[in-house]
Design a protein around this motif. Structure first.
Motif, mmCIF file in Angstrom:
data_model
loop_
_atom_site.group_PDB
_atom_site.id
_atom_site.type_symbol
_atom_site.label_atom_id
_atom_site.label_comp_id
_atom_site.label_asym_id
_atom_site.label_seq_id
_atom_site.Cartn_x
_atom_site.Cartn_y
_atom_site.Cartn_z
ATOM 1 N N LEU A 113 -4.646 77.573 -48.400
ATOM 2 C CA LEU A 113 -5.232 76.428 -49.095
ATOM 3 C C LEU A 113 -6.681 76.273 -48.679
ATOM 4 C CD1 LEU A 113 -2.360 73.840 -48.407
ATOM 5 C CD2 LEU A 113 -2.444 75.664 -50.142
ATOM 6 N N LEU A 114 -7.562 76.155 -49.665
ATOM 7 C CA LEU A 114 -8.975 75.833 -49.434
ATOM 8 C C LEU A 114 -9.248 74.522 -50.166
ATOM 9 C CD1 LEU A 114 -10.653 79.303 -50.127
ATOM 10 C CD2 LEU A 114 -10.616 78.146 -47.922
ATOM 11 N N LEU A 115 -8.852 73.424 -49.561
ATOM 12 C CA LEU A 115 -8.893 72.139 -50.255
ATOM 13 C C LEU A 115 -10.127 71.317 -49.895
ATOM 14 C CD1 LEU A 115 -5.111 71.153 -50.024
ATOM 15 C CD2 LEU A 115 -6.313 72.389 -51.844
ATOM 16 N N GLY A 116 -11.189 71.993 -49.493
ATOM 17 C CA GLY A 116 -12.410 71.277 -49.169
ATOM 18 C C GLY A 116 -13.620 72.138 -48.917
ATOM 19 N N PRO A 117 -13.459 73.341 -48.365
ATOM 20 C CA PRO A 117 -14.646 74.106 -47.967
ATOM 21 C C PRO A 117 -15.631 74.417 -49.079
ATOM 22 C CG PRO A 117 -12.705 74.980 -46.868
ATOM 23 C CD PRO A 117 -12.211 73.948 -47.848
ATOM 24 N N LEU A 118 -15.163 74.690 -50.298
ATOM 25 C CA LEU A 118 -16.074 75.233 -51.309
ATOM 26 C C LEU A 118 -17.152 74.250 -51.727
ATOM 27 C CD1 LEU A 118 -13.706 77.273 -53.654
ATOM 28 C CD2 LEU A 118 -14.931 78.007 -51.586
ATOM 29 N N TYR A 119 -16.868 72.973 -51.739
ATOM 30 C CA TYR A 119 -17.918 72.052 -52.189
ATOM 31 C C TYR A 119 -18.922 71.706 -51.100
ATOM 32 C CZ TYR A 119 -13.844 68.885 -51.362
ATOM 33 O OH TYR A 119 -12.707 68.263 -50.903
ATOM 34 N N HIS A 120 -18.749 72.283 -49.927
ATOM 35 C CA HIS A 120 -19.758 72.153 -48.876
ATOM 36 C C HIS A 120 -20.569 73.435 -48.703
ATOM 37 C CE1 HIS A 120 -18.197 68.272 -47.848
ATOM 38 N NE2 HIS A 120 -17.022 68.753 -47.500
ATOM 39 N N LEU A 121 -20.427 74.383 -49.623
ATOM 40 C CA LEU A 121 -21.144 75.654 -49.554
ATOM 41 C C LEU A 121 -22.049 75.772 -50.776
ATOM 42 C CD1 LEU A 121 -18.192 77.926 -48.381
ATOM 43 C CD2 LEU A 121 -20.074 77.030 -46.985
ATOM 44 N N ALA A 122 -23.355 75.766 -50.549
ATOM 45 C CA ALA A 122 -24.311 75.713 -51.656
ATOM 46 C C ALA A 122 -24.411 77.031 -52.412
ATOM 47 C CB ALA A 122 -25.688 75.308 -51.129
ATOM 48 N N ALA A 123 -24.426 78.138 -51.674
ATOM 49 C CA ALA A 123 -24.653 79.438 -52.296
ATOM 50 C C ALA A 123 -23.346 80.050 -52.788
ATOM 51 C CB ALA A 123 -25.321 80.385 -51.299
ATOM 52 N N ARG A 124 -23.403 80.626 -53.969
ATOM 53 C CA ARG A 124 -22.235 81.309 -54.510
ATOM 54 C C ARG A 124 -21.739 82.392 -53.542
ATOM 55 N NH1 ARG A 124 -19.905 82.336 -59.632
ATOM 56 N NH2 ARG A 124 -19.046 84.442 -59.849
ATOM 57 N N ALA A 125 -22.661 83.080 -52.876
ATOM 58 C CA ALA A 125 -22.266 84.133 -51.945
ATOM 59 C C ALA A 125 -21.406 83.583 -50.812
ATOM 60 C CB ALA A 125 -23.502 84.814 -51.372
ATOM 61 N N THR A 160 -0.322 83.491 -52.553
ATOM 62 C CA THR A 160 -1.072 82.522 -53.356
ATOM 63 C C THR A 160 -2.268 81.969 -52.601
ATOM 64 O OG1 THR A 160 0.895 81.824 -54.588
ATOM 65 C CG2 THR A 160 -0.932 80.265 -54.490
ATOM 66 N N VAL A 161 -3.392 81.823 -53.300
ATOM 67 C CA VAL A 161 -4.547 81.090 -52.783
ATOM 68 C C VAL A 161 -4.802 79.903 -53.706
ATOM 69 C CG1 VAL A 161 -7.034 81.153 -52.323
ATOM 70 C CG2 VAL A 161 -5.587 83.098 -51.672
ATOM 71 N N VAL A 162 -4.977 78.735 -53.100
ATOM 72 C CA VAL A 162 -5.273 77.502 -53.836
ATOM 73 C C VAL A 162 -6.633 77.006 -53.375
ATOM 74 C CG1 VAL A 162 -4.529 75.159 -54.355
ATOM 75 C CG2 VAL A 162 -2.808 76.940 -53.939
ATOM 76 N N ALA A 163 -7.596 76.924 -54.289
ATOM 77 C CA ALA A 163 -8.962 76.543 -53.930
ATOM 78 C C ALA A 163 -9.417 75.344 -54.754
ATOM 79 C CB ALA A 163 -9.914 77.713 -54.161
ATOM 80 N N MET A 223 -12.368 66.581 -66.438
ATOM 81 C CA MET A 223 -12.390 65.124 -66.403
ATOM 82 C C MET A 223 -11.764 64.585 -65.125
ATOM 83 S SD MET A 223 -11.335 64.506 -70.403
ATOM 84 C CE MET A 223 -11.517 62.726 -70.345
ATOM 85 N N SER A 224 -11.116 65.448 -64.339
ATOM 86 C CA SER A 224 -10.602 65.058 -63.034
ATOM 87 C C SER A 224 -11.733 65.026 -62.020
ATOM 88 C CB SER A 224 -9.540 66.047 -62.567
ATOM 89 O OG SER A 224 -8.337 65.917 -63.286
ATOM 90 N N GLN A 225 -11.466 64.408 -60.891
ATOM 91 C CA GLN A 225 -12.445 64.460 -59.809
ATOM 92 C C GLN A 225 -12.378 65.784 -59.063
ATOM 93 O OE1 GLN A 225 -10.446 60.933 -59.079
ATOM 94 N NE2 GLN A 225 -12.250 59.864 -58.320
ATOM 95 N N HIS A 226 -11.190 66.345 -58.998
ATOM 96 C CA HIS A 226 -10.998 67.635 -58.338
ATOM 97 C C HIS A 226 -10.274 68.589 -59.266
ATOM 98 C CE1 HIS A 226 -11.344 64.782 -54.961
ATOM 99 N NE2 HIS A 226 -11.842 65.797 -54.270
ATOM 100 N N VAL A 227 -10.619 69.861 -59.144
ATOM 101 C CA VAL A 227 -9.877 70.910 -59.843
ATOM 102 C C VAL A 227 -9.360 71.891 -58.797
ATOM 103 C CG1 VAL A 227 -10.913 70.819 -62.144
ATOM 104 C CG2 VAL A 227 -12.123 72.033 -60.315
ATOM 105 N N LEU A 228 -8.196 72.466 -59.083
ATOM 106 C CA LEU A 228 -7.591 73.467 -58.215
ATOM 107 C C LEU A 228 -7.465 74.771 -58.958
ATOM 108 C CD1 LEU A 228 -4.550 71.739 -56.405
ATOM 109 C CD2 LEU A 228 -6.886 72.070 -55.562
ATOM 110 N N ALA A 229 -8.058 75.822 -58.420
ATOM 111 C CA ALA A 229 -7.842 77.168 -58.933
ATOM 112 C C ALA A 229 -6.710 77.777 -58.120
ATOM 113 C CB ALA A 229 -9.099 78.011 -58.795
#
Length: 288
Positions: free
Chosen positions: A137-149, A167-170, A276-282
């Protein structure tokens, strides 16, 4: 997120001119409670939105878990998701960059909690091996990382430690989330275009956001990182933002949460609605 090794990407400048090291420092300050923020309370007590987000996230995660699955919760904060999973028999390891949050998580005593960075799960002190988990589960890290890399690096690390077929949930915070609920007051209208068009998070708000996603972008990053069969769900649904303004103790809160949850379930993957949600999960599968 706390850096665990020196690489060119960790000091990079991402969207909106964010210096990642500065964002990392703000993450430490914010989630350690030095600004008065309590992430645990956000999902459990602050408003009616919190339980909606928590319940729907748990539902979506559990749909992909076999009984007793081994789960890695990266960016797991105080264990708000790890604790109920562990209580139901899942073998959970939590990783978070903020030592104060890890200490609170460890108090549960039902799962392992360690300090670490989503971008380097093999760092000393973590040493997480390839194919070690059934789900990550990555339920927070991605929105604290500015660069796509950097976001791809975190996703690829999640893929690396997940077994084939696992399974990976991001999670991402949506671009519209910055303008609904309690968010739009946080920055001036001239910044809105950068948010909506490029996901650039303003650097002068209290929350240490670095990037806002839309559903298609999050799906693309997940696929590029090596996940297959990626599906993006809207977590709170189109009514979730309004619940930011409803106190959890308000008499009408339970009925409003139930109604919002019904909408979120029904419209979870309807084209256009997840944004339209506040969060999306891939949610995707690691190739065999």
């Amino acid at each position: 997120m706390e850096s665990t090794e020196s690489t060119e990407s960790l000091g990079s400048t991402g969207t909106g001119g964010h210096d990642q090291l500065a964002v990392d420092a703000r993450v430490q300050e914010y989630y350690a409670g030095l600004t008065g923020w309590d992430e645990h309370a956000r999902l459990t007590a602050r408003s009616a939105q919190g339980p909606l987000e928590h319940l729907r996230t748990q539902e979506l995660v559990r749909e992909r878990l076999a009984p007793g699955a081994r789960v890695l919760d990266v960016g797991g904060a105080t264990g708000v998701h790890a604790a109920p999973l562990a209580a139901d028999g899942y073998d959970v390891v939590l990783v978070d960059p903020v030592a104060a949050q890890v200490a609170r998580a460890a108090e549960h005593g039902t799962f392992v909690a360690r300090v670490g960075d989503a971008r380097d799960l093999a760092a000393p002190g973590l040493d997480l091996a390839d194919d070690a988990f059934d789900a990550v589960l990555l339920l927070g890290p991605l929105y604290h990382l500015a660069a796509r890399a950097d976001r791809l690096r975190a996703l690829r690390e999640a893929v690396r430690v997940t077994r084939p077929g696992g399974t990976v949930v991001a999670a991402g915070i949506t671009r519209l989330a910055a303008l609904v609920g309690g968010g739009y007051e946080q920055f001036a209208p001239p910044a809105w275009q950068a948010v909506l068009e490029r996901g650039e998070a303003p650097s002068d708000i209290a929350f240490p956001a670095a990037h806002f996603h839309d559903a298609a972008e999050l799906a693309g990053e997940a696929a590029e990182a090596g996940l297959s069969d990626v599906v993006v769900h809207g977590v709170e649904g189109p009514a979730g933002g309004a619940l930011e303004r409803v106190a959890l103790a308000a008499p009408e809160a339970p009925a409003l949460v139930d109604a919002a949850l019904t909408l979120a379930r029904a419209l979870s993957t309807t084209p256009g609605v997840p944004d339209m949600s506040q969060h999306v999960l891939a949610i995707g599968t690691v190739a065999p």
